[in-house]
Enzyme design. Sequence first.
Site, mmCIF file in Angstrom:
data_model
loop_
_atom_site.group_PDB
_atom_site.id
_atom_site.type_symbol
_atom_site.label_atom_id
_atom_site.label_comp_id
_atom_site.label_asym_id
_atom_site.label_seq_id
_atom_site.Cartn_x
_atom_site.Cartn_y
_atom_site.Cartn_z
ATOM 1 N N SER A 72 55.670 24.633 29.223
ATOM 2 C CA SER A 72 55.092 25.567 27.798
ATOM 3 C C SER A 72 54.409 24.671 26.846
ATOM 4 C CB SER A 72 56.202 26.375 27.239
ATOM 5 O OG SER A 72 56.604 27.357 28.254
ATOM 6 N N THR B 59 50.597 24.435 42.226
ATOM 7 C CA THR B 59 50.023 25.382 43.014
ATOM 8 C C THR B 59 48.794 24.985 43.686
ATOM 9 O OG1 THR B 59 50.696 27.393 41.465
ATOM 10 C CG2 THR B 59 49.266 28.028 43.364
ATOM 11 N N ARG C 261 44.210 33.217 32.917
ATOM 12 C CA ARG C 261 45.210 34.300 32.684
ATOM 13 C C ARG C 261 44.566 35.525 33.100
ATOM 14 N NH1 ARG C 261 47.181 30.885 27.227
ATOM 15 N NH2 ARG C 261 48.665 29.466 28.462
ATOM 16 N N GLN D 3 61.874 65.485 40.209
ATOM 17 C CA GLN D 3 61.230 65.216 38.759
ATOM 18 C C GLN D 3 61.453 63.699 38.532
ATOM 19 O OE1 GLN D 3 61.819 68.032 35.664
ATOM 20 N NE2 GLN D 3 59.972 68.867 36.138
ATOM 21 N N GLU E 139 50.869 30.148 34.538
ATOM 22 C CA GLU E 139 49.614 30.019 33.478
ATOM 23 C C GLU E 139 50.016 30.593 31.949
ATOM 24 O OE1 GLU E 139 45.759 30.774 35.027
ATOM 25 O OE2 GLU E 139 46.338 30.366 36.959
ATOM 26 N N GLY E 140 51.397 30.294 31.865
ATOM 27 C CA GLY E 140 51.903 30.543 30.259
ATOM 28 C C GLY E 140 52.713 31.702 30.665
ATOM 29 N N THR E 141 54.056 31.448 30.047
ATOM 30 C CA THR E 141 55.195 32.386 30.188
ATOM 31 C C THR E 141 54.758 33.539 29.275
ATOM 32 O OG1 THR E 141 56.309 31.392 28.307
ATOM 33 C CG2 THR E 141 56.849 30.547 30.676
HETATM 34 N N1 CAA Z 1 40.428 27.399 23.854
HETATM 35 C C1 CAA Z 1 40.009 26.237 23.170
HETATM 36 N N2 CAA Z 1 40.449 25.483 22.273
HETATM 37 C C2 CAA Z 1 41.851 25.684 21.986
HETATM 38 C C3 CAA Z 1 42.643 26.838 22.640
HETATM 39 C C4 CAA Z 1 41.627 27.611 23.455
HETATM 40 N N3 CAA Z 1 42.340 28.817 24.210
HETATM 41 N N4 CAA Z 1 43.806 27.198 22.410
HETATM 42 C C5 CAA Z 1 44.000 25.888 21.731
HETATM 43 N N5 CAA Z 1 42.953 25.372 21.490
HETATM 44 C C6 CAA Z 1 42.755 24.079 20.570
HETATM 45 C C7 CAA Z 1 43.089 24.242 19.053
HETATM 46 O O1 CAA Z 1 41.989 24.958 18.664
HETATM 47 C C8 CAA Z 1 43.537 23.135 18.582
HETATM 48 O O2 CAA Z 1 42.453 22.346 18.132
HETATM 49 P P1 CAA Z 1 41.886 21.175 17.031
HETATM 50 O O3 CAA Z 1 43.343 20.617 16.874
HETATM 51 O O4 CAA Z 1 40.986 20.961 17.109
HETATM 52 O O5 CAA Z 1 42.016 22.458 16.011
HETATM 53 C C9 CAA Z 1 44.328 22.506 19.880
HETATM 54 O O6 CAA Z 1 43.762 22.884 21.037
HETATM 55 C C10 CAA Z 1 45.747 22.599 19.379
HETATM 56 O O7 CAA Z 1 46.385 23.760 19.734
HETATM 57 P P2 CAA Z 1 47.653 24.377 19.247
HETATM 58 O O8 CAA Z 1 47.942 23.838 17.943
HETATM 59 O O9 CAA Z 1 47.357 25.975 19.398
HETATM 60 O O10 CAA Z 1 48.348 23.757 20.372
HETATM 61 P P3 CAA Z 1 49.909 23.660 20.842
HETATM 62 O O11 CAA Z 1 50.334 22.460 21.246
HETATM 63 O O12 CAA Z 1 50.643 24.602 19.806
HETATM 64 O O13 CAA Z 1 49.928 24.552 22.168
HETATM 65 C C11 CAA Z 1 50.152 26.813 23.424
HETATM 66 C C12 CAA Z 1 49.459 25.664 22.507
HETATM 67 C C13 CAA Z 1 49.419 27.918 23.553
HETATM 68 C C14 CAA Z 1 51.930 26.796 23.380
HETATM 69 C C15 CAA Z 1 49.704 25.749 24.710
HETATM 70 O O14 CAA Z 1 50.362 24.540 24.990
HETATM 71 C C16 CAA Z 1 49.928 26.597 25.963
HETATM 72 O O15 CAA Z 1 48.959 27.561 26.508
HETATM 73 N N6 CAA Z 1 50.960 26.367 26.867
HETATM 74 C C17 CAA Z 1 51.363 26.846 28.155
HETATM 75 C C18 CAA Z 1 50.847 26.101 29.191
HETATM 76 C C19 CAA Z 1 50.447 26.820 30.325
HETATM 77 O O16 CAA Z 1 49.966 28.019 30.342
HETATM 78 N N7 CAA Z 1 50.621 26.232 31.288
HETATM 79 C C20 CAA Z 1 50.228 26.598 32.649
HETATM 80 C C21 CAA Z 1 50.167 25.527 33.672
HETATM 81 S S1 CAA Z 1 49.062 25.781 34.848
HETATM 82 C C22 CAA Z 1 49.685 26.967 36.037
HETATM 83 O O17 CAA Z 1 50.621 27.605 35.988
HETATM 84 C C23 CAA Z 1 48.849 27.187 37.083
HETATM 85 C C24 CAA Z 1 49.341 27.600 38.303
HETATM 86 O O18 CAA Z 1 50.424 27.345 38.919
HETATM 87 C C25 CAA Z 1 48.886 28.845 38.993
#
Ligand code: CAA
Length: 380
Positions: free
Chosen positions: A132, A158, A243, A279, A363-365
């Site tokens: 995460s 994956t 997502r 029902q 892809e994010g919990t």
């Molecule tokens: N688009 C563009 N930029 C983005 C963004 C987005 N959606 N989300 C964040 N950013 C940018 C922010 O603007 C910020 O930039 P600046 O420093 O320039 O302002 C920077 O990224 C950091 O943003 P945050 O402070 O919000 O970042 P964070 O460290 O707090 O993390 C989080 C945010 C949402 C928790 C993120 O870490 C996250 O999404 N975590 C989950 C990870 C995930 O989904 N993993 C999945 C793995 S892949 C997978 O699962 C594939 C598979 O097997 C099928």
Amino acid sequence: MELELTDEQRLVQKTAADFARAEVLPKAAEIDQKHRHPKELVARMAELGLLGIAVPEQYGGAGFDTLSYVLAMEEISRACASTGVIMSVNNSLVCDPLVKFGTEAQKQKWLVPLASGKKLGCFALSEPEAGSDAAAQKTIARLVGDEWVINGVKNWITNGPVADVCILFTMNDPAKGHKGITAFILPMDHAGVRCGPADKKLGIRGSQSCQIFLDDVRLSKEHLLGEVGGGFKVAMSTLDGGRIGIASQALGIARAALEDATAYACERRTFGKPIAQHQAIQFKLADMATEIDAARLLTWRAATLKDQGARHTAESSMAKVFASEVANRAAKEAVQIFGGNGYVEDFPVERHFRDAKITEIYEGTSEIQRLVIAASLLKE
Ligand code: CAA
């Protein structure tokens, strides 16, 4: 947002539905039971243009839109969620960032074979201690002379065991946090790349995932995807699209649960009539159908925003969190409607129940999706 599909979108939907019904569904139970990568179905998806649906034709794709991708994903996942995620990763997590961030030369070299399905891709962001908290990457990339030297371990990747190409995220400057993350295009047969054994999973057992070990992997600058230090934005914006793909996969699983439960309820009799006449069963089916429609509308909205070029971060998270929870509720109710038959492998709903769970995790919990949605509410 148009609720009426175009002729082109209907054609993609029908092509995917026909293929799913005739070729994917008959194999779904066997793929699951044998934990088998459905290589022959991946080859057929390539022929049908399903591995690069929204990639422009000039780069080997089918040239359709994101909504078409969503429609096809629902149909394939309705038949087999494992096959669905193989398709989703290649489309959303591999082709999409290459379209968005790749140079012309990278598109010709990597995107064309990936979008046409000659090669299969994976996306390596997660690590043993960075799931995460994606910015807590430890895989290190150091510039030595003209080459990047990469060391580290990636987790739960994956398609990893069967992929030819990987979109790889590394930390080039740990002191800079998320601004020190850099993305690369990594050929999986490169020296120093090794896959661990395939993960043994609760569900989507036909989808292969593994750890990837990177030992002194040397990549030239031509392999950089986007800018040095720009990798976190590559990852996050890619996941905005990914997502939507997982929401569509969840929709497919939920629909499978509903359709299987409805058919069973019309046949199974208790107290002198089909259980569909009680029902208690009707209320379950009605709730499942209503929730699936609501999840589909959220998913189509996120896809439409993506097609319009609008920021869709929160809308993708809303679609994913809602659709994945709908899939889990629908699969749970389907098992209940099947009763004892829902608990055995002879019927498909125990597979839907196991397959649904992952959509709340990868892809994010669900918790991360809620954080993303809340962040969009709370920002000035
Ligand atoms: N688009 C563009 N930029 C983005 C963004 C987005 N959606 N989300 C964040 N950013 C940018 C922010 O603007 C910020 O930039 P600046 O420093 O320039 O302002 C920077 O990224 C950091 O943003 P945050 O402070 O919000 O970042 P964070 O460290 O707090 O993390 C989080 C945010 C949402 C928790 C993120 O870490 C996250 O999404 N975590 C989950 C990870 C995930 O989904 N993993 C999945 C793995 S892949 C997978 O699962 C594939 C598979 O097997 C099928």
